[in-house]
Design an enzyme around this catalytic site. Structure first.
Site, PDB file in Angstrom:
ATOM      1  N   ARG A   1       3.495   1.245   8.325  1.00  0.00           N
ATOM      2  CA  ARG A   1       3.509  -0.123   7.798  1.00  0.00           C
ATOM      3  C   ARG A   1       4.688  -0.317   6.843  1.00  0.00           C
ATOM      4  O   ARG A   1       4.918   0.517   5.966  1.00  0.00           O
ATOM      5  CB  ARG A   1       2.204  -0.445   7.065  1.00  0.00           C
ATOM      6  CG  ARG A   1       1.004  -0.325   7.993  1.00  0.00           C
ATOM      7  CD  ARG A   1      -0.260  -0.898   7.439  1.00  0.00           C
ATOM      8  NE  ARG A   1      -1.362  -0.607   8.344  1.00  0.00           N
ATOM      9  CZ  ARG A   1      -2.538  -1.227   8.279  1.00  0.00           C
ATOM     10  NH1 ARG A   1      -2.759  -2.163   7.354  1.00  0.00           N
ATOM     11  NH2 ARG A   1      -3.499  -0.927   9.133  1.00  0.00           N
TER      12      ARG A   1
ATOM     13  N   SER B   1     -12.182  -1.225   6.621  1.00  0.00           N
ATOM     14  CA  SER B   1     -12.241  -2.645   6.977  1.00  0.00           C
ATOM     15  C   SER B   1     -12.908  -2.779   8.339  1.00  0.00           C
ATOM     16  O   SER B   1     -12.380  -2.262   9.325  1.00  0.00           O
ATOM     17  CB  SER B   1     -10.809  -3.184   7.014  1.00  0.00           C
ATOM     18  OG  SER B   1     -10.819  -4.554   7.207  1.00  0.00           O
TER      19      SER B   1
ATOM     20  N   ARG C   1      -5.003   7.509   1.562  1.00  0.00           N
ATOM     21  CA  ARG C   1      -5.683   6.626   0.596  1.00  0.00           C
ATOM     22  C   ARG C   1      -7.053   7.185   0.202  1.00  0.00           C
ATOM     23  O   ARG C   1      -7.400   7.177  -0.985  1.00  0.00           O
ATOM     24  CB  ARG C   1      -5.823   5.221   1.131  1.00  0.00           C
ATOM     25  CG  ARG C   1      -6.464   4.286   0.099  1.00  0.00           C
ATOM     26  CD  ARG C   1      -6.523   2.858   0.507  1.00  0.00           C
ATOM     27  NE  ARG C   1      -5.215   2.217   0.560  1.00  0.00           N
ATOM     28  CZ  ARG C   1      -5.080   0.903   0.762  1.00  0.00           C
ATOM     29  NH1 ARG C   1      -6.142   0.146   0.957  1.00  0.00           N
ATOM     30  NH2 ARG C   1      -3.881   0.353   0.810  1.00  0.00           N
TER      31      ARG C   1
ATOM     32  N   ARG D   1      -0.737   3.348  -1.219  1.00  0.00           N
ATOM     33  CA  ARG D   1      -0.088   2.423  -0.281  1.00  0.00           C
ATOM     34  C   ARG D   1       1.243   3.031   0.139  1.00  0.00           C
ATOM     35  O   ARG D   1       2.210   3.016  -0.631  1.00  0.00           O
ATOM     36  CB  ARG D   1       0.116   1.058  -0.951  1.00  0.00           C
ATOM     37  CG  ARG D   1       0.530  -0.041   0.009  1.00  0.00           C
ATOM     38  CD  ARG D   1       0.743  -1.349  -0.751  1.00  0.00           C
ATOM     39  NE  ARG D   1      -0.509  -1.833  -1.335  1.00  0.00           N
ATOM     40  CZ  ARG D   1      -1.382  -2.605  -0.666  1.00  0.00           C
ATOM     41  NH1 ARG D   1      -1.128  -2.943   0.592  1.00  0.00           N
ATOM     42  NH2 ARG D   1      -2.498  -3.019  -1.231  1.00  0.00           N
TER      43      ARG D   1
ATOM     44  N   GLU E   1     -10.137  -1.079  -1.638  1.00  0.00           N
ATOM     45  CA  GLU E   1     -10.450  -1.048  -0.205  1.00  0.00           C
ATOM     46  C   GLU E   1     -10.023   0.261   0.428  1.00  0.00           C
ATOM     47  O   GLU E   1      -8.885   0.695   0.298  1.00  0.00           O
ATOM     48  CB  GLU E   1      -9.736  -2.210   0.491  1.00  0.00           C
ATOM     49  CG  GLU E   1     -10.045  -2.304   1.992  1.00  0.00           C
ATOM     50  CD  GLU E   1      -8.892  -2.856   2.790  1.00  0.00           C
ATOM     51  OE1 GLU E   1      -8.355  -3.902   2.392  1.00  0.00           O
ATOM     52  OE2 GLU E   1      -8.514  -2.215   3.781  1.00  0.00           O
TER      53      GLU E   1
HETATM   54  N1  SSA Z   1      -0.005   1.118   3.497  1.00  0.00           N
HETATM   55  C1  SSA Z   1      -1.127   1.849   3.532  1.00  0.00           C
HETATM   56  N2  SSA Z   1      -1.149   3.079   2.985  1.00  0.00           N
HETATM   57  C2  SSA Z   1      -2.265   3.839   3.022  1.00  0.00           C
HETATM   58  N3  SSA Z   1      -3.420   3.449   3.599  1.00  0.00           N
HETATM   59  C3  SSA Z   1      -3.433   2.221   4.179  1.00  0.00           C
HETATM   60  C4  SSA Z   1      -2.316   1.365   4.176  1.00  0.00           C
HETATM   61  N4  SSA Z   1      -2.660   0.207   4.823  1.00  0.00           N
HETATM   62  C5  SSA Z   1      -3.946   0.349   5.195  1.00  0.00           C
HETATM   63  N5  SSA Z   1      -4.409   1.557   4.820  1.00  0.00           N
HETATM   64  C6  SSA Z   1      -5.752   2.098   5.058  1.00  0.00           C
HETATM   65  O1  SSA Z   1      -6.146   1.736   6.376  1.00  0.00           O
HETATM   66  C7  SSA Z   1      -7.394   1.042   6.297  1.00  0.00           C
HETATM   67  C8  SSA Z   1      -7.491   0.065   7.447  1.00  0.00           C
HETATM   68  O2  SSA Z   1      -6.398  -0.836   7.377  1.00  0.00           O
HETATM   69  S1  SSA Z   1      -6.709  -2.344   7.628  1.00  0.00           S
HETATM   70  O3  SSA Z   1      -5.464  -2.983   7.878  1.00  0.00           O
HETATM   71  O4  SSA Z   1      -7.486  -2.819   6.530  1.00  0.00           O
HETATM   72  N6  SSA Z   1      -7.641  -2.420   8.919  1.00  0.00           N
HETATM   73  C9  SSA Z   1      -7.314  -1.882  10.107  1.00  0.00           C
HETATM   74  O5  SSA Z   1      -6.238  -1.340  10.317  1.00  0.00           O
HETATM   75  C10 SSA Z   1      -8.410  -1.941  11.169  1.00  0.00           C
HETATM   76  N7  SSA Z   1      -7.879  -1.533  12.431  1.00  0.00           N
HETATM   77  C11 SSA Z   1      -9.567  -1.055  10.727  1.00  0.00           C
HETATM   78  O6  SSA Z   1      -9.140   0.256  10.473  1.00  0.00           O
HETATM   79  C12 SSA Z   1      -7.383   0.394   4.933  1.00  0.00           C
HETATM   80  O7  SSA Z   1      -8.705   0.084   4.521  1.00  0.00           O
HETATM   81  C13 SSA Z   1      -6.769   1.510   4.099  1.00  0.00           C
HETATM   82  O8  SSA Z   1      -7.742   2.510   3.806  1.00  0.00           O
END
Ligand code: SSA
Length: 419
Positions: free
Chosen positions: A258, A350, A388, A273, A347
């Site tokens: 991401r 999700s 995370r 993050r 969070e």
């Molecule tokens: N940039 C990031 N760095 C670390 N962990 C992350 C990051 N973005 C998301 N996550 C983790 O990934 C989880 C799911 O991301 S989400 O966008 O909320 N949801 C999804 O991707 C859905 N597909 C369910 O997994 C988050 O709750 C968090 O625990």
């Protein structure tokens, strides 16, 4: 994506959903284009019919009339070609708008602009009372040499990390533990690629709209997915699944990438993050019955809560608001884990029900008992996302001397009581 029929018959419901989801969508323009497309289609059919009628009469016509008939057939053909060009243009514009129409949120969703309207519906576990000044996860990691958070940035830039030693092993143990639990619950374990074609991002609803969040590999017309959901949603695209194959339950493990373009300045310290992380994704394709989807939503949430209980991490379950849940969701529950150094829940999971909103975009269909072909329902929830999840895990179980006690569920796998 919603069906055109539903939009035609419920324009006000769609308009309200768009307002509740902060999704500006011009329903009038969409319905106008829909009308123009339908009109063009019937005109093209009529022109083709008339041209075919002329061609059919050609053989029996008086030779003297043939040139005039030929000219007429040609004229109809030219008009049809013109109408077809207009149809292609209008259909593309219509599809562009359809892709931006939000799903209708369930009536229990708090109506609000963003996460501030989310409502806590359940709290489990009690935040620990330390008899000492607790450290944050960065201090714990540094004093135990469990990660490189500095040197690596000269190689890979910001929001990067290397896990080291026992913490690197713990990440593998966590994922193995979670995969064992999901396999025991009937999920098929899958490793899924992060590289995906743009259409796969359209299928989940990430595109159009969130292109900025994805790394793009232009040379190959590919992007890096931020979640295994992207590969899993399009894996069965174009197939017609048999009722006997449903529900399809996947536990998809993948690296996730991401850009965090919109998060400048947030969570810049440590592991909350980052640009690249690993996630085990619970994914369900089921029949298009809201009751069945509701049951799977409950199951996916329960699996994630069971894992958090295994990790002995205090958490709360949140009902996300219409403004926070995102375009395609019917319902979304986040799970937030207690982070002592922040003094709040953050969070970590999700859980989403999307009904057929993704299935329509992904052309994901099944054949029911009466042999009728229908769009399926899809759901997804995080099982575990690392690093995370390591933040609440390390911080909640830390000791005064900086050691971290392991949750009982991991002690055998990790060969001891402490990390
Ligand atoms: N940039 C990031 N760095 C670390 N962990 C992350 C990051 N973005 C998301 N996550 C983790 O990934 C989880 C799911 O991301 S989400 O966008 O909320 N949801 C999804 O991707 C859905 N597909 C369910 O997994 C988050 O709750 C968090 O625990």
């Amino acid at each position: 994506m919603l069906s055109l029929n539903f939009i035609r018959e419920n324009p006000d419901v769609v308009r309200t959903a768009a307002e509740q989801k902060n999704a500006a969508i011009d329903i009038e323009r969409l319905l106008e284009l829909d009308g123009e497309v339908r009109e063009l289609k019937s005109r093209i059919d009529e022109l083709r019919r008339q041209r075919n009628e002329i061609s059919a009469s050609f053989k029996t016509a008086d030779p003297a009339e043939r040139p005039a008939l030929g000219a007429k057939a040609k004229a109809f053909g030219a008009e049809a070609a013109e109408a077809e060009a207009a149809l292609a243009e209008k259909s593309e514009a219509l599809n562009g708008l359809l892709l931006r129409v939000p799903n209708i949120p369930w009536d229990g969703a708090p109506v609000g602009r963003d996460e501030s309207a989310n409502v806590v519906i359940r709290t489990e576990g009690t935040p620990p009372e330390f008899g000492f000044e607790p450290r944050d996860h960065v201090a714990l990691v540094e004093m135990n040499d469990w990660a490189d958070l500095g040197r690596i940035t000269q190689v890979a830039g910001s929001r990067q990390y290397c896990l080291k030693g026992r913490l690197a092993l713990l990440e593998q143990a966590l994922m193995f533990h979670a995969q064992q639990r999901l396999a025991a619950d009937g999920f098929t374990l899958m490793t899924v690629p992060a590289l995906a074609k743009p259409q796969a991002f359209v299928a989940t609803g990430h595109f159009p709209g969130h292109e900025e969040e994805a790394y793009q590999i232009e040379k190959d017309d590919l992007y890096l997915a931020g979640t295994g959901e992207i590969a899993l949603t399009s894996l069965h695209s174009g197939e017609i699944l048999e009722a006997s194959q449903l529900p399809i339950l996947y536990a998809g493990y993948s690296p996730c990438f991401r850009r965090e373009a919109g998060s400048a300045g947030r969570d810049v310290r440590g592991l909350l993050r980052v640009h690249q992380f690993y996630k085990l994704e619970q994914y369900v394709i089921c029949e298009d019955d809201p009751e069945v989807s509701a049951e799977w939503h409950r199951r996916l949430l329960a699996n994630a809560e069971a894992l958090l209980k295994d990790l002995e991490i205090p958490y709360q379950v949140v009902e996300t608001s219409t403004g926070d849940m995102g375009l395609g969701k019917f319902r979304m529950n986040d799970i937030e884990s207690w982070v002592p150094s922040l003094g709040k829940y953050r969070e970590t999971h999700s859980c989403s029900t999307l009904h057929d909103w993704q299935a329509r975009r992904a052309n994901l269909r099944w054949r029911d008992g009466e042999r009728k072909v229908r769009f399926a329902h899809t759901l997804n929830n995080t099982a575990l996302a690392s690093p995370r999840i390591l933040v609440p895990l390390l911080e909640n179980h830390q000791q005064a001397d900086g050691r971290v006690r392991l949750p009982k569920a991991l002690q055998a796998l990790m060969g001891g009581e402490y990390l």
